[in-house]
Design a protein around this motif. Structure first.
Motif, PDB file in Angstrom:
ATOM      1  N   ALA A  21      26.699  55.576 -27.905  1.00 33.15           N
ATOM      2  CA  ALA A  21      25.527  55.077 -27.822  1.00 33.15           C
ATOM      3  C   ALA A  21      25.451  53.477 -27.311  1.00 33.15           C
ATOM      4  O   ALA A  21      26.363  52.810 -27.649  1.00 33.15           O
ATOM      5  N   GLU A  23      23.259  50.110 -24.992  1.00 33.60           N
ATOM      6  CA  GLU A  23      22.027  49.462 -24.978  1.00 33.60           C
ATOM      7  C   GLU A  23      21.381  50.318 -23.827  1.00 33.60           C
ATOM      8  O   GLU A  23      21.858  50.974 -23.034  1.00 33.60           O
ATOM      9  N   LYS A  24      19.831  50.408 -23.849  1.00 30.30           N
ATOM     10  CA  LYS A  24      19.106  51.101 -23.082  1.00 30.30           C
ATOM     11  C   LYS A  24      19.292  51.123 -21.473  1.00 30.30           C
ATOM     12  O   LYS A  24      19.382  49.840 -21.184  1.00 30.30           O
ATOM     13  N   LEU A  25      19.423  52.260 -20.895  1.00 25.53           N
ATOM     14  CA  LEU A  25      19.733  52.197 -19.669  1.00 25.53           C
ATOM     15  C   LEU A  25      18.443  53.131 -18.877  1.00 25.53           C
ATOM     16  O   LEU A  25      18.163  53.972 -19.603  1.00 25.53           O
ATOM     17  N   GLU A  28      16.350  59.535 -17.475  1.00 30.66           N
ATOM     18  CA  GLU A  28      15.959  60.249 -18.423  1.00 30.66           C
ATOM     19  C   GLU A  28      17.014  61.162 -18.856  1.00 30.66           C
ATOM     20  O   GLU A  28      17.822  61.297 -18.325  1.00 30.66           O
ATOM     21  N   ALA A  29      16.624  62.134 -19.703  1.00 28.35           N
ATOM     22  CA  ALA A  29      17.765  63.277 -20.351  1.00 28.35           C
ATOM     23  C   ALA A  29      17.961  63.968 -19.347  1.00 28.35           C
ATOM     24  O   ALA A  29      17.153  64.424 -18.669  1.00 28.35           O
ATOM     25  N   ILE A  59      23.077  61.493 -19.383  1.00 27.89           N
ATOM     26  CA  ILE A  59      22.271  60.822 -20.582  1.00 27.89           C
ATOM     27  C   ILE A  59      21.806  62.080 -21.300  1.00 27.89           C
ATOM     28  O   ILE A  59      21.210  63.016 -20.942  1.00 27.89           O
ATOM     29  N   GLN A  62      17.016  59.321 -24.749  1.00 25.56           N
ATOM     30  CA  GLN A  62      16.769  57.802 -24.867  1.00 25.56           C
ATOM     31  C   GLN A  62      16.074  57.709 -26.490  1.00 25.56           C
ATOM     32  O   GLN A  62      15.143  58.462 -26.731  1.00 25.56           O
ATOM     33  N   GLU A  88      16.061  49.750 -28.710  1.00 19.61           N
ATOM     34  CA  GLU A  88      16.161  50.959 -27.959  1.00 19.61           C
ATOM     35  C   GLU A  88      17.606  51.195 -27.519  1.00 19.61           C
ATOM     36  O   GLU A  88      18.337  50.342 -27.150  1.00 19.61           O
ATOM     37  N   THR A  90      20.592  54.281 -25.370  1.00 15.19           N
ATOM     38  CA  THR A  90      20.693  55.547 -24.673  1.00 15.19           C
ATOM     39  C   THR A  90      22.084  56.105 -25.136  1.00 15.19           C
ATOM     40  O   THR A  90      22.957  55.613 -25.223  1.00 15.19           O
ATOM     41  N   LEU A  92      24.876  58.551 -24.461  1.00 19.33           N
ATOM     42  CA  LEU A  92      25.539  59.211 -23.242  1.00 19.33           C
ATOM     43  C   LEU A  92      26.819  60.070 -23.686  1.00 19.33           C
ATOM     44  O   LEU A  92      27.308  59.950 -24.562  1.00 19.33           O
TER      45      LEU A  92
END
Length: 126
Positions: A21, A23-25, A28-29, A59, A62, A88, A90, A92
């Protein structure tokens, strides 16, 4: 093979198949991304050249992390504030850790041959 990558101001030790997990990247999934900032790479006890190693990841989702409660209080002043925050993130799944592929070089060679082809056709037409 493992690698240490930096993303979102943090460092992660990853190997193929790991789930992390970060930080937000952007994305989309289901999208595939490349984590470019590889700090260290190796297999077992031996280390590889980190500049030639790429890390690709898929990904998963999110999402938001768990809520962090922010509570402020000043004694003897009847001052209390309670607030919450969900960061938020992401999720991975690391798909591959390995040497950089030569695909960009092939694309560059293909571009050169395309630009050379009209020149050759013009030379044969004269």
């Amino acid at each position: 093979m493992f690698a240490v990558v930096r993303t979102g101001g943090k460092q992660y030790r990853v190997a193929a198949g790991d789930k992390i997990a970060v930080e937000k990247l952007a994305g989309e999934a289901g999208d595939t991304i490349t984590l470019g900032d590889v700090l260290l790479a190796g297999e077992g006890e031996s280390l590889a050249d980190a500049g030639s190693v790429t890390v690709s990841a898929e990904i998963i989702a999110q999402a938001k992390s768990e809520k962090v409660i922010v509570f402020k209080k000043r004694r003897r002043h009847n001052y209390r504030r309670k607030n919450g925050h969900r960061q938020e993130m992401t999720l991975l799944r690391i798909t591959a850790v390995g040497a950089a592929e030569a695909k960009p070089a092939k694309k560059a060679a293909a571009k050169k041959t395309k630009s050379e082809a009209p020149a050759e056709a013009a030379a044969t037409a004269e």
